[in-house]
Write an enzyme that holds these catalytic residues in place. Structure first.
Site, PDB file in Angstrom:
ATOM      1  N   GLY A  71      20.485  29.782  18.244  1.00  0.00           N
ATOM      2  CA  GLY A  71      20.734  30.758  17.185  1.00  0.00           C
ATOM      3  C   GLY A  71      19.583  31.710  16.944  1.00  0.00           C
ATOM      4  O   GLY A  71      19.789  32.910  16.713  1.00  0.00           O
TER       5      GLY A  71
ATOM      6  N   ARG B   9      18.306  24.668   7.712  1.00  0.00           N
ATOM      7  CA  ARG B   9      18.259  25.686   8.774  1.00  0.00           C
ATOM      8  C   ARG B   9      19.685  26.180   9.060  1.00  0.00           C
ATOM      9  O   ARG B   9      20.608  25.392   9.174  1.00  0.00           O
ATOM     10  CB  ARG B   9      17.643  25.077  10.035  1.00  0.00           C
ATOM     11  CG  ARG B   9      17.591  26.016  11.258  1.00  0.00           C
ATOM     12  CD  ARG B   9      18.705  25.742  12.241  1.00  0.00           C
ATOM     13  NE  ARG B   9      18.576  26.500  13.488  1.00  0.00           N
ATOM     14  CZ  ARG B   9      19.571  26.677  14.341  1.00  0.00           C
ATOM     15  NH1 ARG B   9      20.748  26.133  14.107  1.00  0.00           N
ATOM     16  NH2 ARG B   9      19.402  27.381  15.427  1.00  0.00           N
ATOM     17  N   VAL B  10      19.861  27.487   9.157  1.00  0.00           N
ATOM     18  CA  VAL B  10      21.143  27.984   9.657  1.00  0.00           C
ATOM     19  C   VAL B  10      20.895  28.728  10.958  1.00  0.00           C
ATOM     20  O   VAL B  10      19.842  29.339  11.148  1.00  0.00           O
ATOM     21  CB  VAL B  10      21.901  28.892   8.654  1.00  0.00           C
ATOM     22  CG1 VAL B  10      22.358  28.121   7.436  1.00  0.00           C
ATOM     23  CG2 VAL B  10      21.084  30.096   8.257  1.00  0.00           C
TER      24      VAL B  10
ATOM     25  N   THR C 104      27.320  31.568  21.471  1.00  0.00           N
ATOM     26  CA  THR C 104      26.878  30.174  21.474  1.00  0.00           C
ATOM     27  C   THR C 104      25.525  30.132  22.172  1.00  0.00           C
ATOM     28  O   THR C 104      25.206  31.002  22.973  1.00  0.00           O
ATOM     29  CB  THR C 104      27.916  29.262  22.176  1.00  0.00           C
ATOM     30  OG1 THR C 104      27.410  27.925  22.215  1.00  0.00           O
ATOM     31  CG2 THR C 104      28.227  29.702  23.582  1.00  0.00           C
ATOM     32  N   GLY C 105      24.731  29.143  21.818  1.00  0.00           N
ATOM     33  CA  GLY C 105      23.383  29.071  22.385  1.00  0.00           C
ATOM     34  C   GLY C 105      22.377  28.874  21.264  1.00  0.00           C
ATOM     35  O   GLY C 105      22.724  28.373  20.186  1.00  0.00           O
TER      36      GLY C 105
ATOM     37  N   ASP D 225      22.889  31.141  14.244  1.00  0.00           N
ATOM     38  CA  ASP D 225      23.600  32.424  14.329  1.00  0.00           C
ATOM     39  C   ASP D 225      25.055  32.304  13.882  1.00  0.00           C
ATOM     40  O   ASP D 225      25.660  33.295  13.460  1.00  0.00           O
ATOM     41  CB  ASP D 225      23.580  32.923  15.782  1.00  0.00           C
ATOM     42  CG  ASP D 225      24.246  31.911  16.715  1.00  0.00           C
ATOM     43  OD1 ASP D 225      23.744  30.756  16.788  1.00  0.00           O
ATOM     44  OD2 ASP D 225      25.264  32.246  17.339  1.00  0.00           O
TER      45      ASP D 225
ATOM     46  N   THR E  17      28.019  25.679  19.817  1.00  0.00           N
ATOM     47  CA  THR E  17      29.034  26.235  18.916  1.00  0.00           C
ATOM     48  C   THR E  17      30.393  26.380  19.587  1.00  0.00           C
ATOM     49  O   THR E  17      30.480  26.844  20.727  1.00  0.00           O
ATOM     50  CB  THR E  17      28.587  27.639  18.461  1.00  0.00           C
ATOM     51  OG1 THR E  17      27.297  27.531  17.878  1.00  0.00           O
ATOM     52  CG2 THR E  17      29.568  28.247  17.481  1.00  0.00           C
TER      53      THR E  17
HETATM   54  N1  GLY Z   1      24.296  28.467  18.016  1.00  0.00           N
HETATM   55  C1  GLY Z   1      24.211  27.471  17.074  1.00  0.00           C
HETATM   56  C2  GLY Z   1      22.917  27.296  16.441  1.00  0.00           C
HETATM   57  O1  GLY Z   1      21.906  27.779  16.909  1.00  0.00           O
HETATM   58  O2  GLY Z   1      22.870  26.628  15.436  1.00  0.00           O
END
Ligand code: GLY
Length: 305
Positions: A203, A177-178, A200-201, A180, A149
């Site tokens: 989610g 899928r979403v 970031t990382g 974080d 991200t």
């Molecule tokens: N951090 C972005 C995701 O997991 O989609």
């Protein structure tokens, strides 16, 4: 008046410089963050955000984005948006209303179309080739190597903060899928009276701890930005390891209302920062026990995006 900007990953460098020009010119944090994230979304060299993002299982690029205004606490987000390069603009537009602040899937696309945003093919030849390779390898789901991200926190000369995110999310994720990044309090949070944060990382790891909100809450309680970010990531990582034996990648950036920044990470992580007293610089953060060791990025030894 002081201004300040922090952004995840080296890929943010050009965008941050664009945002810096606006901040120097007394433009708003909102204008600076949108301009800066646009630069990342448009750049086809970056495969985790916007144009040329890596696709889901079906080979479709689905993007997530979020935006929060620290002055009004208005927040907006989109999830699983298809074919819109500037997902962050749609999130910003969502943040304006009293209702309908978070839109996903077809509804998010309809809203983007109603704003006149044209639908484009975000899947480039290179992203598609990586998709075909990954399918052949039949490898398990993994976050995009090295970065994902783009997240930013910005303070403008008027003393207002904003946080925003944009991503194409986990490579080979399930349709719909979403992560974080579009979840208020998980991928981003912002409050002029406490500070702003973005994550970031992976989610799934970030969202179950509402880590951006938790970072801002700690700053409100009096922690420095650095203490807040590093303690949140360290404690969450320890807790996840104790509960399930591992913790996926998590990195957090934050800023307090005075423009002081903080970084927490459980992996090697690059970020970009600039403020009214220092030029734009890329840094590398490395976890070391409860602390984070920070140094300038060195292209000879750091192969991070
Ligand atoms: N951090 C972005 C995701 O997991 O989609």
């Amino acid at each position: 008046m002081k201004w300040s900007m922090i952004a995840t990953w080296k890929m943010s460098y050009d965008g941050v410089n664009k945002g810096v020009c606006l901040l120097k010119d007394k433009k708003s944090a909102k204008d600076a963050v949108l301009e800066a994230i646009h630069a990342v979304e448009e750049n086809e060299a970056f495969h985790s955000v916007g144009y040329s993002g890596l696709p889901n299982e079906q080979g479709v690029v689905q993007c997530d984005a979020g935006f929060m205004d620290g002055k009004t606490l208005q927040a907006g987000a989109v999830g699983a948006l298809e074919g819109v390069i500037h997902a962050v603009d749609v999130a910003y537009e969502c943040s304006k209303g009293r209702f309908n602040n978070v839109l996903v899937g077809e509804g998010a696309n309809e809203f983007a179309a109603s704003l006149g945003m044209k639908k484009e093919n975000l899947l480039t030849k290179e992203s598609y080739e990586r998709y075909l390779e990954r399918k052949k390898e039949n490898q398990p789901l993994s976050s995009y190597d090295g970065h994902d991200t783009v997240g930013m926190v910005v303070l403008d000369q008027q003393g207002h903060l904003v946080s925003a995110t944009s991503t194409s999310g986990l490579f080979m994720k399930k349709r719909g899928r979403v992560g974080d990044s579009p979840l208020i309090g998980s991928g981003f949070y912002c409050d002029d009276e406490a500070g702003g944060a973005a994550a970031t990382g992976v989610g799934e790891e970030i969202m179950r701890g509402c880590l951006s909100y938790e970072t801002v809450r700690r700053m409100k309680e009096g922690m420095s930005a650095q203490e807040a970010a590093s303690s949140v990531v360290f404690e969450w990582t320890e807790r996840m390891i104790a509960k399930k034996g591992y913790c996926d990648a998590i990195s957090l950036i934050c800023m307090n209302p005075s423009g002081e920044i903080g970084v927490g990470t459980n992996i090697k992580f690059a970020y970009v920062a600039a403020d009214s007293d220092s030029n734009t610089e890329i840094y590398v953060a490395l976890p070391k026990g409860k602390e984070v060791v920070i140094r300038k990025y060195d292209s000879k030894i750091d192969d991070l995006d």
